[in-house]
Design a protein around this motif. Structure first.
Motif, PDB file in Angstrom:
ATOM      1  N   PRO A  88       0.780  -1.214   0.168  1.00 39.36           N
ATOM      2  CA  PRO A  88       0.098   0.036   0.078  1.00 39.36           C
ATOM      3  C   PRO A  88       0.793   1.309  -0.108  1.00 39.36           C
ATOM      4  O   PRO A  88       0.352   2.325  -0.560  1.00 39.36           O
ATOM      5  CB  PRO A  88      -0.935  -0.150   1.223  1.00 39.36           C
ATOM      6  CG  PRO A  88      -0.176  -1.037   2.159  1.00 39.36           C
ATOM      7  CD  PRO A  88       0.542  -2.042   1.258  1.00 39.36           C
ATOM      8  N   HIS A  89       2.104   1.054   0.482  1.00 44.75           N
ATOM      9  CA  HIS A  89       2.882   2.461   0.700  1.00 44.75           C
ATOM     10  C   HIS A  89       3.476   2.831  -0.784  1.00 44.75           C
ATOM     11  O   HIS A  89       3.890   4.008  -0.996  1.00 44.75           O
ATOM     12  CB  HIS A  89       4.192   2.051   1.734  1.00 44.75           C
ATOM     13  CG  HIS A  89       4.778   0.923   1.350  1.00 44.75           C
ATOM     14  ND1 HIS A  89       4.674  -0.351   1.136  1.00 44.75           N
ATOM     15  CD2 HIS A  89       6.031   1.286   0.591  1.00 44.75           C
ATOM     16  CE1 HIS A  89       5.469  -1.097   0.929  1.00 44.75           C
ATOM     17  NE2 HIS A  89       6.288  -0.264   0.511  1.00 44.75           N
ATOM     18  N   GLU A  90       3.305   1.815  -1.601  1.00 44.33           N
ATOM     19  CA  GLU A  90       3.852   2.028  -3.137  1.00 44.33           C
ATOM     20  C   GLU A  90       2.730   2.621  -4.154  1.00 44.33           C
ATOM     21  O   GLU A  90       3.071   3.093  -5.298  1.00 44.33           O
ATOM     22  CB  GLU A  90       4.420   1.064  -3.549  1.00 44.33           C
ATOM     23  CG  GLU A  90       5.815   0.470  -2.946  1.00 44.33           C
ATOM     24  CD  GLU A  90       6.264  -0.798  -3.525  1.00 44.33           C
ATOM     25  OE1 GLU A  90       6.296  -0.838  -4.671  1.00 44.33           O
ATOM     26  OE2 GLU A  90       6.920  -1.506  -2.824  1.00 44.33           O
ATOM     27  N   VAL A  91       1.577   2.611  -3.548  1.00 43.94           N
ATOM     28  CA  VAL A  91       0.237   2.910  -4.635  1.00 43.94           C
ATOM     29  C   VAL A  91       0.380   4.029  -5.278  1.00 43.94           C
ATOM     30  O   VAL A  91       0.150   4.235  -6.558  1.00 43.94           O
ATOM     31  CB  VAL A  91      -1.055   2.743  -3.721  1.00 43.94           C
ATOM     32  CG1 VAL A  91      -2.238   3.186  -4.406  1.00 43.94           C
ATOM     33  CG2 VAL A  91      -1.219   1.118  -3.371  1.00 43.94           C
ATOM     34  N   ARG A  92       0.559   5.262  -4.405  1.00 38.99           N
ATOM     35  CA  ARG A  92       0.326   6.427  -5.007  1.00 38.99           C
ATOM     36  C   ARG A  92       1.576   6.640  -5.918  1.00 38.99           C
ATOM     37  O   ARG A  92       1.310   7.322  -6.938  1.00 38.99           O
ATOM     38  CB  ARG A  92       0.595   7.606  -3.871  1.00 38.99           C
ATOM     39  CG  ARG A  92      -0.835   7.860  -3.023  1.00 38.99           C
ATOM     40  CD  ARG A  92      -1.683   8.333  -4.110  1.00 38.99           C
ATOM     41  NE  ARG A  92      -3.118   8.675  -3.386  1.00 38.99           N
ATOM     42  CZ  ARG A  92      -3.369   9.939  -2.613  1.00 38.99           C
ATOM     43  NH1 ARG A  92      -2.527  10.642  -2.678  1.00 38.99           N
ATOM     44  NH2 ARG A  92      -4.661   9.968  -1.981  1.00 38.99           N
ATOM     45  N   GLU A  93       2.637   6.441  -5.644  1.00 42.13           N
ATOM     46  CA  GLU A  93       3.989   6.552  -6.652  1.00 42.13           C
ATOM     47  C   GLU A  93       3.507   5.785  -7.898  1.00 42.13           C
ATOM     48  O   GLU A  93       3.855   6.229  -9.015  1.00 42.13           O
ATOM     49  CB  GLU A  93       5.133   6.179  -5.997  1.00 42.13           C
ATOM     50  CG  GLU A  93       6.240   6.804  -6.590  1.00 42.13           C
ATOM     51  CD  GLU A  93       6.811   5.650  -7.592  1.00 42.13           C
ATOM     52  OE1 GLU A  93       7.288   6.028  -8.830  1.00 42.13           O
ATOM     53  OE2 GLU A  93       6.462   4.420  -7.580  1.00 42.13           O
ATOM     54  N   LEU A  94       3.086   4.703  -7.863  1.00 45.97           N
ATOM     55  CA  LEU A  94       3.074   3.621  -8.940  1.00 45.97           C
ATOM     56  C   LEU A  94       1.911   4.190 -10.004  1.00 45.97           C
ATOM     57  O   LEU A  94       2.117   4.165 -11.140  1.00 45.97           O
ATOM     58  CB  LEU A  94       2.896   2.185  -8.587  1.00 45.97           C
ATOM     59  CG  LEU A  94       3.995   1.433  -8.107  1.00 45.97           C
ATOM     60  CD1 LEU A  94       3.462   0.077  -7.360  1.00 45.97           C
ATOM     61  CD2 LEU A  94       4.790   1.096  -9.245  1.00 45.97           C
ATOM     62  N   LEU A  95       0.736   4.484  -9.325  1.00 40.66           N
ATOM     63  CA  LEU A  95      -0.402   5.265 -10.039  1.00 40.66           C
ATOM     64  C   LEU A  95      -0.009   6.237 -10.898  1.00 40.66           C
ATOM     65  O   LEU A  95      -0.408   6.502 -11.796  1.00 40.66           O
ATOM     66  CB  LEU A  95      -1.527   5.266  -9.101  1.00 40.66           C
ATOM     67  CG  LEU A  95      -2.228   4.101  -8.482  1.00 40.66           C
ATOM     68  CD1 LEU A  95      -3.771   4.611  -7.844  1.00 40.66           C
ATOM     69  CD2 LEU A  95      -2.375   3.027  -9.362  1.00 40.66           C
ATOM     70  N   ASN A  96       0.872   6.975 -10.134  1.00 45.62           N
ATOM     71  CA  ASN A  96       1.209   8.279 -10.829  1.00 45.62           C
ATOM     72  C   ASN A  96       2.255   8.348 -11.973  1.00 45.62           C
ATOM     73  O   ASN A  96       2.334   9.232 -12.662  1.00 45.62           O
ATOM     74  CB  ASN A  96       1.767   9.627  -9.632  1.00 45.62           C
ATOM     75  CG  ASN A  96       0.825   9.788  -8.883  1.00 45.62           C
ATOM     76  OD1 ASN A  96      -0.317   9.893  -8.856  1.00 45.62           O
ATOM     77  ND2 ASN A  96       1.302  10.445  -7.503  1.00 45.62           N
ATOM     78  N   THR A  97       2.746   7.176 -11.974  1.00 42.29           N
ATOM     79  CA  THR A  97       3.628   6.817 -13.134  1.00 42.29           C
ATOM     80  C   THR A  97       2.874   7.152 -14.631  1.00 42.29           C
ATOM     81  O   THR A  97       3.205   7.414 -15.795  1.00 42.29           O
ATOM     82  CB  THR A  97       4.238   5.471 -13.359  1.00 42.29           C
ATOM     83  OG1 THR A  97       3.345   4.496 -13.295  1.00 42.29           O
ATOM     84  CG2 THR A  97       5.354   5.551 -11.872  1.00 42.29           C
ATOM     85  N   ASN A  98       1.418   6.939 -14.481  1.00 40.56           N
ATOM     86  CA  ASN A  98       0.616   7.080 -15.613  1.00 40.56           C
ATOM     87  C   ASN A  98      -0.085   8.518 -15.480  1.00 40.56           C
ATOM     88  O   ASN A  98      -1.190   8.709 -14.970  1.00 40.56           O
ATOM     89  CB  ASN A  98      -0.653   6.098 -15.860  1.00 40.56           C
ATOM     90  CG  ASN A  98      -1.470   5.941 -16.664  1.00 40.56           C
ATOM     91  OD1 ASN A  98      -1.447   7.130 -17.717  1.00 40.56           O
ATOM     92  ND2 ASN A  98      -2.547   5.732 -16.924  1.00 40.56           N
ATOM     93  N   PRO A  99       0.466   9.475 -16.313  1.00 35.49           N
ATOM     94  CA  PRO A  99      -0.188  10.910 -15.822  1.00 35.49           C
ATOM     95  C   PRO A  99      -1.440  11.023 -16.715  1.00 35.49           C
ATOM     96  O   PRO A  99      -2.217  12.001 -16.265  1.00 35.49           O
ATOM     97  CB  PRO A  99       1.018  11.655 -16.643  1.00 35.49           C
ATOM     98  CG  PRO A  99       1.415  10.872 -17.605  1.00 35.49           C
ATOM     99  CD  PRO A  99       1.548   9.495 -16.973  1.00 35.49           C
ATOM    100  N   SER A 100      -1.948  10.133 -17.302  1.00 30.76           N
ATOM    101  CA  SER A 100      -3.076  10.228 -18.290  1.00 30.76           C
ATOM    102  C   SER A 100      -4.420  10.104 -17.161  1.00 30.76           C
ATOM    103  O   SER A 100      -4.351   9.293 -16.092  1.00 30.76           O
ATOM    104  CB  SER A 100      -3.531   9.072 -19.410  1.00 30.76           C
ATOM    105  OG  SER A 100      -4.548   9.115 -19.945  1.00 30.76           O
ATOM    106  N   TYR A 101      -5.103  10.989 -17.299  1.00 28.22           N
ATOM    107  CA  TYR A 101      -6.553  11.013 -16.251  1.00 28.22           C
ATOM    108  C   TYR A 101      -7.721  11.161 -17.016  1.00 28.22           C
ATOM    109  O   TYR A 101      -8.022  11.958 -18.061  1.00 28.22           O
ATOM    110  CB  TYR A 101      -6.313  12.269 -15.427  1.00 28.22           C
ATOM    111  CG  TYR A 101      -7.026  12.198 -14.024  1.00 28.22           C
ATOM    112  CD1 TYR A 101      -6.596  11.544 -12.958  1.00 28.22           C
ATOM    113  CD2 TYR A 101      -8.277  12.488 -14.001  1.00 28.22           C
ATOM    114  CE1 TYR A 101      -6.863  11.529 -11.797  1.00 28.22           C
ATOM    115  CE2 TYR A 101      -8.905  12.385 -12.766  1.00 28.22           C
ATOM    116  CZ  TYR A 101      -8.251  11.969 -11.673  1.00 28.22           C
ATOM    117  OH  TYR A 101      -9.172  11.654 -10.668  1.00 28.22           O
TER     118      TYR A 101
END
Length: 380
Positions: free
Chosen positions: A267-280
Motif C-alpha cells: 500500500p505504501h507504493e500505491v500513489r507513486e506507482l499510479l502516478n507513473t501514468n499521468p493520463s487521467y
C-alpha cells in the motif's frame, strides 16, 4: 489579442514535433483454412445479439457523409455509403450463416491486417459508491472540468489532421492540463470542481479510467452507469509495463489481477506507482451503458476499440485469436467483431475487445494479450 496570439504560437510549437505513427497495412487476402466457417459458427451462436450490434454500427455509419471516405489514403477505396452497404448486407446474412457459412467468403472481400495485431481486452467494472459525500467513500470521481480545453490541430496545418491538443490557460498562457499526480495528490481540482460521485479507493478509480466506463452500486441499491466524458491529454503510460521494467512483477505473470494483488500487498507504493501514468479520465453519469465512441451500447465479445485512423468506426472485422482460460490454457476462437469504440492506448493495428461485465469478463480483460489474425470485411 496578444494573449490569443501567444496561445496560437504555443499550439504551433507544441505540435511541431508531433509525428503520426506509421500505419499498418490492409492486404486483400482470402482467409484460407476453416477460418470463415469458424467465424460463421460463432456468429450463429447468438444471431440476435450480433444483429443488434450491427444495427448500432449501421445507425452510426448512416449519419456520415455517404460520399466521403472513412479510410486514409493507404486504405481501401471505400465510401461511408459503401461501408453502410456492407453492414446492411451482413445484417441480412447473419441468420443464414449457420446453414451456409461460405456466404462470408462469397459475399465479402477479406483484407488482412498486417502485421498481425495485438488484441487486448477491457470490461465494465462494478464498484460501490455514492453520489453524495460519504465518509465510507472518500475518493472522488470527477466529471469534465470547466477549464479543460481542446484544439483541433488540423485547423493549423494539414499535417496535423486528426490530432488534438488538450490544455488549460494559466497566467502565463497555454499549459498542459493537470496530470494524475496534480489531481489526486496535489488536489488541483479540489477547490474548483465538485465530483460527480465518490468511491472507496484510488486503485478502483484508476482501473475505472483504464476501462473507460463502469457501474456504481449506490447505498440505496440502485445502479448508475459511469461513462467516459474526456481526458486530460497526457500520454497514457502502462502501469503493467512500468512494473515489469522495475522488476516488481515478472512479465509472464503480468495481468490486471496481478497488478491489483501487488498494490494490495504494498500500500505504501500505491500513489507513486499510479502516478507513473499521468493520463487521467473524466466521467459522466448515465442511466444506460456502457456506450462506445459511437454513442451506442456496446455488445460483449463483439464490440471492439480500434484506432479510427486505420480501422474507422463501423468497420466489420473477422478475428482469430487464442483467448485465455482460468486454468492457464487457451481456447482458439474466431468471431465477427465490430469497430464501435476508441481508446487512448489503442493505436495503429491494436484492438481492444469489450469483454462485458462480471468475473469472467474481468478475468478475460485482465489476461488477454494475444497476437491475432484480423481481416476487414467489405461487401463485394
Amino acid at each position: 489579442m496578444r494573449r490569443l496570439l501567444a496561445v496560437c504560437l504555443c499550439l504551433a510549437l507544441l505540435c511541431a514535433c508531433a509525428v503520426a505513427p506509421r500505419q499498418p497495412l490492409l492486404v486483400e487476402q482470402g482467409p484460407g483454412g476453416d477460418l470463415a466457417a469458424r467465424v460463421a459458427a460463432t456468429a450463429a451462436d447468438d444471431p440476435a445479439a450480433l444483429t443488434r450490434a450491427i444495427e448500432h454500427s449501421l445507425a452510426y455509419v448512416r449519419t456520415r457523409p455517404a460520399d466521403s471516405k472513412p479510410f486514409g489514403t493507404d486504405g481501401p477505396a471505400c465510401t461511408w455509403g459503401e461501408l453502410g452497404d456492407s453492414l446492411e448486407h451482413m445484417r441480412l446474412l447473419v441468420p443464414r450463416l449457420a446453414e451456409d457459412p461460405e456466404l462470408l467468403t462469397r459475399e465479402f472481400r477479406w483484407l488482412e491486417v498486417r502485421p498481425k495485431p495485438l488484441m487486448t481486452g477491457y470490461y465494465e467494472p462494478w464498484m460501490d459508491g455514492s453520489l453524495e459525500p460519504d465518509p465510507r467513500f472518500p475518493v472522488p470521481i470527477y466529471g469534465l472540468p470547466a477549464d479543460l480545453r481542446s484544439a483541433d490541430l488540423g485547423r493549423f496545418h494539414p499535417r496535423w489532421k486528426g490530432q488534438r491538443l488538450t490544455y488549460r490557460l494559466d497566467e502565463k498562457g497555454i499549459a498542459p492540463y493537470h496530470s494524475r499526480e496534480e489531481i489526486d495528490v496535489q488536489g488541483a481540482l479540489a477547490q474548483t470542481e465538485t465530483p460527480i460521485a465518490w468511491t472507496r479507493d484510488f486503485v478502483d478509480v484508476f482501473f475505472l479510467q483504464v476501462q473507460g466506463s463502469g457501474r456504481l452500486n449506490l447505498p440505496d441499491g440502485s445502479v448508475r452507469h459511469v461513462l467516459y466524458a474526456g481526458k486530460n491529454g497526457h500520454e497514457y503510460v502502462s502501469l503493467g509495463k512500468v512494473m515489469i521494467e522495475r522488476g516488481l512483477v515478472p512479465a509472464e505473470e503480468m495481468s490486471m489481477q496481478r497488478i491489483r494483488a501487488y498494490l494490495r500487498e504494498h500500500p505504501h507504493e500505491v500513489r507513486e506507482l499510479l502516478n507513473t501514468n499521468p493520463s487521467y479520465v473524466f466521467f459522466r453519469l448515465a442511466q444506460d451503458g456502457p456506450l462506445g465512441a459511437m454513442g451506442r451500447t456496446l455488445t460483449p465479445m463483439v464490440s471492439m476499440a480500434t484506432d479510427s485512423a486505420f480501422l474507422p468506426l463501423g468497420t466489420i472485422l473477422a478475428v482469430d485469436a487464442a483467448l485465455p482460460d482460468a486454468g492457464g490454457t487457451e481456447t482458439r476462437t474466431a468471431f465477427l467483431g465490430l469497430a464501435q469504440d476508441r481508446g487512448g492506448a489503442i493505436k495503429g493495428s491494436r484492438l481492444d475487445l469489450f469483454c462485458g461485465a462480471g468475473q469472467r469478463a474481468e478475468f478475460l480483460a485482465g489476461h488477454l494479450q494475444a497476437e491475432s489474425r484480423v481481416y476487414l470485411l467489405l461487401k463485394k
